[in-house]
Design a protein around this motif. Structure first.
Motif, PDB file in Angstrom:
ATOM      1  N   ARG A 163       0.824  -1.211   0.000  1.00 27.00           N
ATOM      2  CA  ARG A 163       0.000   0.000   0.000  1.00 27.00           C
ATOM      3  C   ARG A 163       0.855   1.258   0.000  1.00 27.00           C
ATOM      4  N   ILE A 164       1.959   1.238   0.739  1.00 30.10           N
ATOM      5  CA  ILE A 164       2.866   2.389   0.742  1.00 30.10           C
ATOM      6  C   ILE A 164       3.500   2.557  -0.636  1.00 30.10           C
ATOM      7  N   ALA A 165       3.947   1.461  -1.234  1.00 28.95           N
ATOM      8  CA  ALA A 165       4.579   1.534  -2.558  1.00 28.95           C
ATOM      9  C   ALA A 165       3.632   2.133  -3.588  1.00 28.95           C
ATOM     10  N   LEU A 166       2.380   1.697  -3.577  1.00 27.33           N
ATOM     11  CA  LEU A 166       1.421   2.207  -4.547  1.00 27.33           C
ATOM     12  C   LEU A 166       1.076   3.673  -4.285  1.00 27.33           C
ATOM     13  N   ALA A 167       0.846   4.037  -3.033  1.00 27.03           N
ATOM     14  CA  ALA A 167       0.528   5.437  -2.712  1.00 27.03           C
ATOM     15  C   ALA A 167       1.691   6.350  -3.077  1.00 27.03           C
ATOM     16  N   HIS A 168       2.918   5.916  -2.800  1.00 33.48           N
ATOM     17  CA  HIS A 168       4.100   6.697  -3.157  1.00 33.48           C
ATOM     18  C   HIS A 168       4.168   6.896  -4.668  1.00 33.48           C
ATOM     19  N   ALA A 169       3.974   5.816  -5.417  1.00 34.77           N
ATOM     20  CA  ALA A 169       4.069   5.899  -6.876  1.00 34.77           C
ATOM     21  C   ALA A 169       2.979   6.800  -7.451  1.00 34.77           C
ATOM     22  N   ASP A 216      -4.108  15.499  -6.619  1.00 32.26           N
ATOM     23  CA  ASP A 216      -3.911  14.047  -6.486  1.00 32.26           C
ATOM     24  C   ASP A 216      -2.610  13.750  -5.750  1.00 32.26           C
ATOM     25  N   ALA A 217      -1.544  14.450  -6.134  1.00 34.25           N
ATOM     26  CA  ALA A 217      -0.241  14.223  -5.509  1.00 34.25           C
ATOM     27  C   ALA A 217      -0.300  14.476  -4.012  1.00 34.25           C
ATOM     28  N   HIS A 218      -0.960  15.576  -3.628  1.00 31.91           N
ATOM     29  CA  HIS A 218      -1.046  15.901  -2.196  1.00 31.91           C
ATOM     30  C   HIS A 218      -1.887  14.880  -1.440  1.00 31.91           C
ATOM     31  N   ALA A 219      -2.946  14.402  -2.071  1.00 34.81           N
ATOM     32  CA  ALA A 219      -3.785  13.393  -1.421  1.00 34.81           C
ATOM     33  C   ALA A 219      -2.998  12.104  -1.202  1.00 34.81           C
ATOM     34  N   TRP A 220      -2.205  11.694  -2.195  1.00 39.60           N
ATOM     35  CA  TRP A 220      -1.431  10.457  -2.056  1.00 39.60           C
ATOM     36  C   TRP A 220      -0.253  10.646  -1.108  1.00 39.60           C
ATOM     37  N   LEU A 221       0.329  11.847  -1.062  1.00 38.40           N
ATOM     38  CA  LEU A 221       1.369  12.118  -0.066  1.00 38.40           C
ATOM     39  C   LEU A 221       0.779  11.973   1.335  1.00 38.40           C
ATOM     40  N   ALA A 222      -0.415  12.498   1.549  1.00 38.95           N
ATOM     41  CA  ALA A 222      -1.082  12.352   2.858  1.00 38.95           C
ATOM     42  C   ALA A 222      -1.323  10.880   3.165  1.00 38.95           C
ATOM     43  N   GLU A 223      -1.691  10.098   2.154  1.00 43.23           N
ATOM     44  CA  GLU A 223      -1.893   8.654   2.349  1.00 43.23           C
ATOM     45  C   GLU A 223      -0.592   7.978   2.768  1.00 43.23           C
TER      46      GLU A 223
END
Length: 176
Positions: free
Chosen positions: A48-54, A67-74
């Motif tokens: 999950r971390i790998a996918l959110a980071h990518a 989108d980038a900020h939302a995934w960084l928060a994830e």
């Protein structure tokens, strides 16, 4: 790994998400990364971390900043779980996952117009493949670091087309 080295971006379903993600990052397959379906909450934390980071990285590169900020928060939320001992990530593995967060924070600093702060923190970045370090160094206008990392990327995978293309682009960009 063989598919990625050949420059292919398609993988059988049984290949772990983290392996696919790393290959797509090397191939700069940003659309594939952004379009990946969500993983179930029961999926391994490292996946999950790998996918959110990518996804966050793809968002920054493509200029899709919300989108980038939302995934960084994830990524940050998932790292809180990892730091608390949840998800099977050992303390020895934790720095590798924290480096992913830091890489995203440097991209975030760039998008916020703070390149000096990002350059100052770049030297602290560890555990990131040289391909991504080279790209980030180029974005930060650090030509020496970009070329060094591009050369390291080719040395680690001398016959891989993405790394060779990166070296050529880096050489052109840095006029070396």
């Amino acid at each position: 790994a063989a598919l990625a080295a050949a420059g292919r971006a398609d993988f059988p379903d049984e290949v772990p998400v983290s392996t696919r993600v790393e290959a797509w990052l090397r191939l700069e397959a940003w659309d594939r990364l952004a379009a990946q379906p969500d993983l179930p909450a029961k999926s391994p934390l490292r996946e999950r971390i790998a996918l959110a980071h990518a996804r966050a990285l793809a968002g920054f590169v493509q200029g899709r900043l919300p989108d980038a900020h939302a995934w960084l928060a994830e990524v940050q939320q998932l790292l809180v779980k990892a730091r608390s001992g949840q998800g099977g990530i050992t303390p020895a593995e934790l720095p590798e996952f924290e480096a992913l967060e830091m890489e995203l924070q440097l991209h975030n600093l760039l998008t916020r117009g703070e390149p000096e702060e990002a350059r100052a923190r770049f030297a602290q970045l560890q555990h990131i493949p040289p391909v991504r370090l080279a790209r980030l160094a180029l974005a930060l206008n650090l030509p020496l670091e970009a070329m060094q990392n591009a050369r390291r990327a080719v040395k680690t995978r001398p016959h891989a087309q993405p790394e060779r293309e990166l070296l050529m682009r880096t050489a052109e960009a840095t006029q070396q």
